[in-house]
Design an enzyme around this catalytic site. Sequence first.
Site, mmCIF file in Angstrom:
data_model
loop_
_atom_site.group_PDB
_atom_site.id
_atom_site.type_symbol
_atom_site.label_atom_id
_atom_site.label_comp_id
_atom_site.label_asym_id
_atom_site.label_seq_id
_atom_site.Cartn_x
_atom_site.Cartn_y
_atom_site.Cartn_z
ATOM 1 C CB THR A 92 -0.817 -0.042 1.325
ATOM 2 O OG1 THR A 92 -1.846 -0.979 1.229
ATOM 3 C CG2 THR A 92 -1.693 1.340 1.318
ATOM 4 C CG ASN A 117 1.388 -7.891 8.438
ATOM 5 O OD1 ASN A 117 1.204 -6.736 8.530
ATOM 6 N ND2 ASN A 117 0.514 -8.546 7.682
ATOM 7 N N GLY A 120 1.611 -2.014 9.575
ATOM 8 C CA GLY A 120 1.157 -0.551 9.968
ATOM 9 C C GLY A 120 1.266 0.639 8.718
ATOM 10 C CG ASN A 179 -5.834 -1.818 2.166
ATOM 11 O OD1 ASN A 179 -6.517 -2.656 2.453
ATOM 12 N ND2 ASN A 179 -4.430 -1.924 2.421
ATOM 13 C CB CYS A 182 -4.779 -2.243 6.610
ATOM 14 S SG CYS A 182 -3.172 -2.684 7.650
ATOM 15 C CE LYS A 217 -5.651 -7.134 0.211
ATOM 16 N NZ LYS A 217 -4.211 -7.253 0.099
ATOM 17 C CG ASN A 246 -5.743 -6.860 3.995
ATOM 18 O OD1 ASN A 246 -4.721 -7.453 4.355
ATOM 19 N ND2 ASN A 246 -5.831 -5.408 3.689
ATOM 20 N N GLY A 267 -1.730 -16.599 5.193
ATOM 21 C CA GLY A 267 -1.173 -17.936 5.206
ATOM 22 C C GLY A 267 -2.287 -19.069 5.143
ATOM 23 C CE1 TYR A 317 5.394 -11.372 2.294
ATOM 24 C CE2 TYR A 317 3.693 -9.354 2.088
ATOM 25 C CZ TYR A 317 5.115 -9.853 2.612
ATOM 26 O OH TYR A 317 5.998 -9.147 3.427
#
Length: 356
Positions: A92, A117, A120, A179, A182, A217, A246, A267, A317
């Site tokens: 982002t 994660n 931020g 986005n 988050c 997203k 996300n 994951g 990712y």
Amino acid sequence: MTLYSRVRPLAFKLPPERAHNLGKRTLKAAQSTMPTRATLSYIYQYEHPALEVDLFGTTFPNPVGMAAGFDKNAEVTHALEALGFGFVEIGTVTPYPQTGNDRPRLFRLREDRAMVNRMGFNGQGMDRVRDRLERNAVPKIPLGVNVGKMNTSSEDEAIEDYRRVFDRLSPFADYVVVNVSCPNTPKQFDETSSDHLRRIFETLQDENDEDRPILVKVGPDSPTKSVLELVDIVLEFDIDGIVATNTTTGRDGATDSNREEWGGMSGKPLADPSTEVIRSIAAATDGELPIVGVGGVDSAERAYEKIRAGASLVQLYTGFVYEGPSTATRINKELVELLERDGFSSIQAAVGADLD
Ligand SMILES: Cc1cc2nc3c(=O)[nH]c(=O)nc-3n(C[C@H](O)[C@H](O)[C@H](O)COP(=O)(O)O)c2cc1C
């Protein structure tokens, strides 16, 4: 045994963010000369006509993209292209540089093949990214640009943040993603309220003279009802697609002690929940709205499930962290086998095959 399976135990001895930065430095070095870039391409490129996807006014050579967050500042787009990805989503990107949250802020859940994660929105800001894109960071494969707001922005300032980053970077993008999902940035206001989303979409569409595809997203944690409300607003403003999903604030399917860390989990445990979000969006739109499916993709089977549930493209990712540089190539090769097994002539023919 692949080379990466020998290197991974060493990389995993490093703190995750240092390993990530080292990996990126290696990719940067590899893309910096034509011979090394060509060697990577030679090893990893895999083309097959069945993998091509025509979408957003362009052709994706294959449906497997690098998800947002890996290359926030557009530093390794060419290396990712050479590693066989079909597209890259940078960002982002925020209007100004931001340091993000305090470290440590990235954690491996090794047994679970997952990560948590709370980066931020750390990043160099739109001007540095634009310079890089102007100089040479636009790859031949399609480029997505994921745009975000500053952590300190109020609701009104956030609208202006999205507008400015869109204005500055959309000329380089094959598609732009807003986005609003988050889970590890400070919540100054409800980013997914209908009113706020309407204001964002209205503002960006007003700005969108060149008619760039705009996507939004979503997270996996909203109740189905609010995902369906979002779909209504997306259709109302002619938004071109949805990226789902996300990371999750949930910890279902995770057993590693790092599950206690706060932040978004990505994951393997996210694979099924994100596929369910894809399925509900595809069902609500009769498969008419393009969906980019992301969450827990680390194999062709996982990618194929998302495609059959309604995703036209997929991204990953965390799978790349655990599976290594051959991930996209391996998934693509095996996707062709799955298509052949099931009698589909192309990825596009398989999109939404599991919807009733
Ligand atoms: C370290 C890290 C940073 C991320 N940063 C972003 C980001 O800046 N913007 C964004 O939209 N998604 C970000 N994501 C979410 C990913 O794009 C993706 O949606 C999520 O990780 C699920 O995919 P995966 O299971 O393949 O990792 C990040 C994920 C990770 C692991």
